[in-house]
Design an enzyme around this catalytic site. Structure first.
Site, mmCIF file in Angstrom:
data_model
loop_
_atom_site.group_PDB
_atom_site.id
_atom_site.type_symbol
_atom_site.label_atom_id
_atom_site.label_comp_id
_atom_site.label_asym_id
_atom_site.label_seq_id
_atom_site.Cartn_x
_atom_site.Cartn_y
_atom_site.Cartn_z
ATOM 1 N N ASP A 197 17.156 7.257 6.396
ATOM 2 C CA ASP A 197 15.784 6.753 6.335
ATOM 3 C C ASP A 197 15.532 5.964 5.055
ATOM 4 O O ASP A 197 15.012 4.844 5.090
ATOM 5 C CB ASP A 197 14.819 7.937 6.427
ATOM 6 C CG ASP A 197 13.417 7.511 6.846
ATOM 7 O OD1 ASP A 197 13.148 6.292 6.873
ATOM 8 O OD2 ASP A 197 12.593 8.384 7.145
ATOM 9 N N ARG A 255 -0.260 -2.695 -1.286
ATOM 10 C CA ARG A 255 0.804 -2.091 -2.091
ATOM 11 C C ARG A 255 0.997 -0.648 -1.644
ATOM 12 O O ARG A 255 0.206 -0.122 -0.859
ATOM 13 C CB ARG A 255 0.450 -2.128 -3.581
ATOM 14 C CG ARG A 255 -0.837 -1.384 -3.887
ATOM 15 C CD ARG A 255 -1.305 -1.557 -5.310
ATOM 16 N NE ARG A 255 -2.558 -0.842 -5.552
ATOM 17 C CZ ARG A 255 -3.745 -1.311 -5.250
ATOM 18 N NH1 ARG A 255 -3.858 -2.521 -4.705
ATOM 19 N NH2 ARG A 255 -4.824 -0.590 -5.498
ATOM 20 N N GLU A 296 -0.048 8.521 3.700
ATOM 21 C CA GLU A 296 -0.947 8.187 2.596
ATOM 22 C C GLU A 296 -2.399 8.537 2.929
ATOM 23 O O GLU A 296 -3.126 9.096 2.107
ATOM 24 C CB GLU A 296 -0.850 6.696 2.268
ATOM 25 C CG GLU A 296 0.452 6.245 1.645
ATOM 26 C CD GLU A 296 0.420 4.773 1.290
ATOM 27 O OE1 GLU A 296 -0.697 4.211 1.182
ATOM 28 O OE2 GLU A 296 1.487 4.175 1.109
ATOM 29 N N GLY A 338 9.920 3.021 12.170
ATOM 30 C CA GLY A 338 10.214 4.233 12.921
ATOM 31 C C GLY A 338 9.182 4.565 13.976
ATOM 32 O O GLY A 338 9.497 4.840 15.122
ATOM 33 N N GLY A 383 9.002 10.030 6.100
ATOM 34 C CA GLY A 383 9.700 8.788 5.796
ATOM 35 C C GLY A 383 9.563 8.329 4.364
ATOM 36 O O GLY A 383 10.176 7.326 3.989
ATOM 37 N N ASP A 429 4.837 5.378 9.842
ATOM 38 C CA ASP A 429 4.390 6.735 9.546
ATOM 39 C C ASP A 429 4.000 6.917 8.090
ATOM 40 O O ASP A 429 3.196 7.793 7.757
ATOM 41 C CB ASP A 429 5.493 7.727 9.913
ATOM 42 C CG ASP A 429 5.864 7.650 11.385
ATOM 43 O OD1 ASP A 429 4.958 7.714 12.228
ATOM 44 O OD2 ASP A 429 7.067 7.517 11.686
ATOM 45 N N GLY A 430 4.533 6.082 7.194
ATOM 46 C CA GLY A 430 4.253 6.235 5.775
ATOM 47 C C GLY A 430 2.797 6.031 5.415
ATOM 48 O O GLY A 430 2.256 6.734 4.554
ATOM 49 N N ARG A 485 14.634 -3.330 6.260
ATOM 50 C CA ARG A 485 13.358 -3.165 6.970
ATOM 51 C C ARG A 485 13.085 -4.301 7.940
ATOM 52 O O ARG A 485 12.501 -4.093 9.014
ATOM 53 C CB ARG A 485 12.232 -3.055 5.942
ATOM 54 C CG ARG A 485 10.834 -3.010 6.539
ATOM 55 C CD ARG A 485 9.787 -2.714 5.494
ATOM 56 N NE ARG A 485 9.897 -1.350 5.009
ATOM 57 C CZ ARG A 485 9.356 -0.307 5.620
ATOM 58 N NH1 ARG A 485 8.684 -0.481 6.745
ATOM 59 N NH2 ARG A 485 9.482 0.896 5.115
ATOM 60 N N THR A 505 -3.679 -3.459 3.616
ATOM 61 C CA THR A 505 -3.151 -2.783 2.437
ATOM 62 C C THR A 505 -2.259 -3.744 1.664
ATOM 63 O O THR A 505 -1.588 -4.601 2.246
ATOM 64 C CB THR A 505 -2.364 -1.523 2.823
ATOM 65 O OG1 THR A 505 -1.255 -1.881 3.653
ATOM 66 C CG2 THR A 505 -3.261 -0.554 3.577
#
Length: 478
Positions: free
Chosen positions: A261, A139, A169, A196, A428, A164-165, A268, A137
């Site tokens: 969060d 972006r 998606e 996370g 998140g 988790d983000g 990060r 990925t």
């Protein structure tokens, strides 16, 4: 299994891979000789190679394929996801050999996901007849775009290697497809490479492994993929005041947890330590938020749908939220309205973990269709809040006897921020602070997981029963 949970084995054998079975990704993330994942906008006609994988791009195609094989597809919605074979039995295994699409975020966590994949994941997949195509990925929302346009029939599962983000998606991308009812049946797999990694930690917990982090957690989750077992997962449907509908695979947080969060995003590169630093910084400037919270406890669910014309709208994709009424209407009379309106945090959580070292829901896996609702009222001291979060690593925060912490198992909730302050974090991901309500849909999609079986029980187990279990009182101060 060793004391850290790293060596536990599953019942399925890991066999040597035959020549040419492992697909080595090319520089751009696709294999030269393997089927290519098409670019967004170039969607082809999916086809089904494995009748137990529930592949296909439209309900019409799925039904036609099922007729040819002698079985009928099961409808989605309140009944959840069911995969059936020609004999009519439930299927909870990926095929062998199988072919998966790996969506990897090279910038997730400490930015070492690709290196971790080569070192820890790829060798195990090579031994287990799991062929893969790797896509990186580039972006935010790239994974969402990819699965919206992907020819899903070419893959037995979609593997997400990130935090988790990206899984958020992927699920929302599947639910935004015209063929969302069949797309969401595609089995998913979470391989942790973010900060996370709460979903992966929860699956690790459900499988019977001890709580571990980093490479140990990645190895455990990869072994679950090699074992091919599937577990049904619940989906949280969220409606925002702005008209936006979002689907969550993990949690919605408002207040302290969301602040930590989102505000720790700039750290990060520290990995999981970003949350520790963010917690300390937010404790130093502790905030309270005004809002109105209401929920439908597990023990007060009624079978009938609310009488509302809004639920008959056909312009919203996804399952019907039978327990919700329009946001402009008051909540139904059988809901519980929290009298307090000053909060430090509110958390709706589908799973056991809020992070790889945050065992937030040690009270056990809720029955299908329920979620954990926590809230902390204003007045809690900084020292007590710090004590709660430190104890959460081992799931001991429930033993702190904090009078400001309340826990209740629910099937739906509504949260109305009063002053517009604060932010929401959904899986998140940052969301605007506005009135929101949500409902759980039980057993709605498949994920790689489930209990690791002993060698004496190699056969797949039937899907969990949706029979309600005995639950605690509607509201339970801790």
């Amino acid at each position: 299994m060793d004391k850290r949970g790293r060596k536990a084995s599953c019942s399925c054998p890991i066999l040597p891979l035959g020549p040419g079975m492992l697909m080595e990704p090319a520089a751009e993330g696709n294999d030269t000789d393997a089927p290519k994942a098409q670019d967004p906008g170039n969607e082809g006609e999916p086809h089904s190679r494995h009748r137990d994988a529930c592949l296909g791009s439209t309900d019409k195609e799925l039904k036609a394929g099922a007729t040819a094989e002698g079985s009928a597809p099961t409808e989605l919605g309140t009944l959840g996801v069911q995969l059936t074979d020609p004999a009519g039995g439930s299927q909870s295994l990926l095929p062998r050999p199988c072919q998966v699409l790996v969506l990897l975020n090279p910038r997730g966590g400490k930015g070492k996901a690709l290196k971790l994949f080569r070192s820890y994941v790829q060798p195990l997949l090579a031994q287990a007849d799991v062929s893969f195509t790797l896509m990186l990925t580039e972006r935010r929302n790239h994974a969402r775009e990819l699965v919206q346009a992907e020819e899903l029939g070419r893959w037995d599962a979609l593997v997400v290697m990130s935090g988790d983000g990206v899984m958020h998606e992927v699920v929302n991308g599947l639910m935004e497809r015209p063929d969302w009812e069949t797309a969401i049946r595609k089995p998913l797999c979470s391989l942790p490479a973010g900060s996370g990694n709460a979903l992966a930690a929860s699956l690790n917990h459900y499988a019977g492994y001890e709580q571990v982090t980093n490479e140990d957690l990645l190895t455990n989750c990869t072994r679950l993929l090699c074992c091919r077992r599937l577990a049904p997962m619940s989906l949280l449907s969220l409606h925002m005041a702005s008209g936006l509908r979002v689907f969550s695979v993990l949690s919605l947080a408002w207040g302290f947890i969301a602040d930590v969060d989102i505000e720790s995003e700039k750290f990060r590169r520290l990995g999981e330590m970003r949350f520790t630093l963010g917690t300390i910084l937010r404790l130093a400037a502790l905030r309270t938020y005004q809002g109105r919270l209401a929920y439908l406890p597990v023990g007060q669910v009624v079978s009938k749908m609310p009488t509302s014309r809004a639920l008959d709208r056909q312009d919203l994709q996804g399952p019907v939220d039978t327990h919700l009424v329009p946001l402009e209407e008051p909540v139904p009379s059988h809901w519980t309205v929290v009298p307090e309106q000053d909060f430090v945090l509110v958390l709706a959580l589908l799973h056991s973990h809020l992070g790889s070292e945050m065992f937030a829901a040690p009270m056990g896996h809720r029955e299908a269709g329920a979620m954990h609702l926590f809230y902390v009222r204003a007045g809690v001291s900084r020292a007590m809040l710090l004590r709660l979060f430190l104890a959460m690593e081992k799931g001991r925060h429930m033993e702190c006897n904090c009078p400001y912490l309340v826990y209740v198992p629910v099937v739906a909730f509504r949260l109305e921020p009063r002053d517009g302050k604060g932010m929401f974090a959904v899986d998140g991901e940052l969301m605007a602070s506005e009135t929101v309500q949500g409902q759980v849909h039980p057993n709605y999609f498949w994920m790689v997981g489930g209990h690791v079986e002993s060698p004496s029980s190699p056969e797949p187990q039937p899907l969990p029963s949706q029979k309600p279990q005995q639950t605690p009182p509607p509201e339970e101060p801790l």
